[in-house]
Write a protein that holds these residues in place. Structure first.
Motif, PDB file in Angstrom:
ATOM      1  N   SER A   1       0.814  -1.214   0.000  1.00 25.23           N
ATOM      2  CA  SER A   1       0.000   0.000   0.000  1.00 25.23           C
ATOM      3  C   SER A   1       0.848   1.264   0.000  1.00 25.23           C
ATOM      4  O   SER A   1       0.326   2.357  -0.257  1.00 25.23           O
ATOM      5  N   SER A   2       2.151   1.150   0.277  1.00 29.88           N
ATOM      6  CA  SER A   2       3.025   2.321   0.205  1.00 29.88           C
ATOM      7  C   SER A   2       2.993   2.925  -1.193  1.00 29.88           C
ATOM      8  O   SER A   2       3.025   4.147  -1.354  1.00 29.88           O
ATOM      9  N   TRP A   3       2.931   2.066  -2.214  1.00 29.86           N
ATOM     10  CA  TRP A   3       2.863   2.556  -3.591  1.00 29.86           C
ATOM     11  C   TRP A   3       1.525   3.249  -3.855  1.00 29.86           C
ATOM     12  O   TRP A   3       1.463   4.197  -4.645  1.00 29.86           O
ATOM     13  N   VAL A   4       0.476   2.796  -3.213  1.00 31.40           N
ATOM     14  CA  VAL A   4      -0.842   3.384  -3.424  1.00 31.40           C
ATOM     15  C   VAL A   4      -0.928   4.750  -2.759  1.00 31.40           C
ATOM     16  O   VAL A   4      -1.364   5.737  -3.373  1.00 31.40           O
ATOM     17  N   GLU A   5      -0.490   4.837  -1.514  1.00 36.23           N
ATOM     18  CA  GLU A   5      -0.574   6.094  -0.773  1.00 36.23           C
ATOM     19  C   GLU A   5       0.522   7.067  -1.192  1.00 36.23           C
ATOM     20  O   GLU A   5       0.258   8.180  -1.629  1.00 36.23           O
ATOM     21  N   GLY A   6       1.776   6.641  -1.076  1.00 38.67           N
ATOM     22  CA  GLY A   6       2.882   7.551  -1.389  1.00 38.67           C
ATOM     23  C   GLY A   6       3.091   7.764  -2.870  1.00 38.67           C
ATOM     24  O   GLY A   6       3.453   8.863  -3.302  1.00 38.67           O
ATOM     25  N   GLY A   7       2.869   6.703  -3.664  1.00 39.17           N
ATOM     26  CA  GLY A   7       3.101   6.797  -5.102  1.00 39.17           C
ATOM     27  C   GLY A   7       1.888   7.189  -5.914  1.00 39.17           C
ATOM     28  O   GLY A   7       1.958   7.259  -7.144  1.00 39.17           O
ATOM     29  N   SER A   8       0.766   7.434  -5.227  1.00 46.52           N
ATOM     30  CA  SER A   8      -0.482   7.865  -5.882  1.00 46.52           C
ATOM     31  C   SER A   8      -0.925   6.918  -6.989  1.00 46.52           C
ATOM     32  O   SER A   8      -1.396   7.339  -8.043  1.00 46.52           O
ATOM     33  N   LEU A   9      -0.731   5.614  -6.752  1.00 50.62           N
ATOM     34  CA  LEU A   9      -1.189   4.623  -7.722  1.00 50.62           C
ATOM     35  C   LEU A   9      -2.663   4.295  -7.501  1.00 50.62           C
ATOM     36  O   LEU A   9      -3.138   4.378  -6.364  1.00 50.62           O
ATOM     37  N   PRO A  10      -3.376   3.965  -8.555  1.00 47.59           N
ATOM     38  CA  PRO A  10      -2.890   3.790  -9.929  1.00 47.59           C
ATOM     39  C   PRO A  10      -2.889   5.055 -10.764  1.00 47.59           C
ATOM     40  O   PRO A  10      -2.491   5.028 -11.924  1.00 47.59           O
TER      41      PRO A  10
END
Length: 365
Positions: free
Chosen positions: A150-159
Motif C-alpha cells: 500500500s506504500s505505492w498506493v498512498e505515497g506513489g499515488s497509484l494507480p
C-alpha cells in the motif's frame, strides 16, 4: 480514516491552523486572575505544539512507510490478517476489489512456503473487447522496508500516477503487480535464507500466481521490475539472479549494492546476494538506477560501484541523478516521468498470442 491517507494528513494541518488561530483569538480573553489564566494558556500552547508535531510525524511516516495502518502503529491486529497467517495456495487464491480498480489477494507460495499480500492493477485496455485475446507485459513494483504494497498506493499515488503516463503514451499498457517483499515481516533484502525464501517468493511464486490468473506475456522480456529504497536494491538484485524471469530493472534511491550486514549477517550469504558480486555472472539484463545528490542513504558512489562492476551483456544505462531531494516520495514521484517510460521501453508490447486462451481472474466477494 486511514493513517497514511491524504485526508488524515490534511485534517491535521487544518487542526494545527485552527489551534493557532484560536490561541491568538482567545489569549487575551481568558477570564480570571493571573494565577488562574496561566493554565488555559498553557493548554492552548500545548495544543498548538501537539497538532504541529502530529503533522510532522504523519509526514515522516508517509514518506518512509514506518507504519502502514493504525493497527500497525498500535501493535494490534484487531482480528485482521497478519503477515504470519498462512494463506490459501495459489490455485485457490481469490482477488478482491480494493479502491481505484486495484485487486488484492493473500496467498501461500508453492515454492517459498511463504504467505503474503499481492496487489494487481490492469490497464484500461485489459477489459476492452478488442483486447480480449491480448496478453500484456508486467511491471512488478517493490516497496521499501519498513513498508507494504500500500506504500505505492498512498505515497506513489497509484494507480493514478501510472495511469496518467499510460494515457499520455509515455508508458505502454501493462499489468502492474505490487507484492509484499518481506512476507512474515522478515527483511532479507529479498534474498533466500534458511528460514525465509523471499527471493523465491518474489521471482517464482508471485509470477506464477499472476501468470495463472491474468493474461500475461510470460517471456522475461515482458517482465520488468522497479523499486525504491530496499525495493530498489531488490529490483536490481532479482533481475541479476533471475534473468529468466525479469529482463529489466529500475532502482530508485536503492540501498547499498554491497548489501547490509544488519540484514544478512553471514558475509558469504550477503556477498552471494550482492549485485556487485552477481555482476560477475554477466546476466543479460538491462538496468537503470536513479538517485538524488542529496540522498545520504543512497549516495552517487553506490551507483558508481555498480557501474564499475557491470560487464556486458549486462547493461547499465546512464543514471538519473536529481540535484535535490531526500529519501522520500516527493523525490521518487519526480523520477516517475523518467524511470517508468525507460522500463516500458524495455518491455514487449501487448499482443495476441495464438493458442493461449485468456485467463480468468478469480474475484471474491
Amino acid at each position: 480514516m486511514s493513517l497514511t491517507g491524504s485526508a488524515f494528513f490534511y485534517v491535521l494541518i487544518a487542526a494545527t491552523v485552527l489551534a493557532v488561530a484560536a490561541t491568538l483569538l482567545l489569549w487575551g480573553r481568558v477570564p480570571g486572575p493571573p494565577s488562574v489564566r496561566w493554565l488555559p494558556r498553557v493548554v492552548m500552547i500545548a495544543l498548538c505544539q501537539a497538532t504541529a508535531i502530529a503533522v510532522v510525524a504523519v509526514w515522516i511516516n508517509n514518506s518512509y512507510g514506518l507504519y502502514s495502518s493504525w493497527n500497525d502503529l498500535l501493535g494490534d491486529d484487531n482480528g485482521s490478517v497478519t503477515a504470519a497467517m498462512p494463506g490459501p495456495p495459489a490455485d485457490r487464491a481469490m482477488f478482491t476489489k480494493a479502491s481505484d480498480g486495484i485487486l488484492e489477494t493473500y496467498f501461500r507460495g508453492k515454492d517459498s512456503k511463504l504467505s503474503g499480500e499481492v496487489l494487481v492493477w490492469t490497464p484500461p485496455q485489459y477489459d476492452e473487447p478488442q483486447y480480449r485475446n491480448y496478453r500484456f507485459p508486467v511491471m512488478v513494483l517493490l516497496h521499501g522496508v519498513p513498508g507494504s504494497p500500500s506504500s505505492w498506493v498512498e505515497g506513489g499515488s497509484l494507480p493514478g500516477s501510472i495511469a496518467s503516463l499510460m494515457a499520455s503514451g509515455a508508458v505502454k499498457p501493462a499489468i502492474v503487480v505490487i507484492p509484499v517483499i518481506d512476507p512474515g515481516g522478515v527483511d532479507t533484502d529479498c534474498s533466500d535464507t534458511a528460514d525465509h525464501k523471499n527471493a523465491t517468493w518474489l521471482a517464482k511464486d508471485v509470477p506464477d500466481l499472476v501468470d495463472a490468473q491474468f493474461r500475461t506475456l510470460t517471456e522475461a522480456k515482458a517482465w520488468g521490475i522497479i523499486g525504491f529504497s530496499t525495493g530498489g536494491l531488490c529490483s536490481v538484485k532479482l533481475a541479476m539472479q533471475y534473468p529468466q524471469t525479469f529482463a529489466s530493472a529500475v532502482a530508485m534511491d536503492p540501498d547499498p549494492f554491497a548489501g547490509d550486514p544488519g540484514v544478512l549477517s553471514d558475509p558469504r550469504l550477503r556477498q552471494a546476494n550482492s549485485p556487485l558480486w552477481l555482476a560477475q555472472k554477466r546476466p543479460a539484463v538491462s538496468l537503470f538506477v536513479a538517485t538524488s545528490a542529496q540522498d545520504r542513504f543512497s549516495p552517487v558512489s553506490n551507483i558508481t560501484a555498480l557501474q564499475q562492476a557491470v560487464q556486458y551483456p549486462t547493461t547499465l544505462a546512464a543514471p538519473l541523478v536529481l540535484a535535490q531531494g531526500g529519501h522520500n516520495w516527493g523525490t521518487w514521484q519526480r523520477m516517475f516521468p523518467t524511470v517508468f517510460p525507460w522500463l516500458s521501453d524495455h518491455l514487449d508490447d501487448a499482443r495476441a498470442v495464438a493458442g493461449k486462451p485468456g485467463s480468468t481472474t478469480k474475484i471474491g466477494r
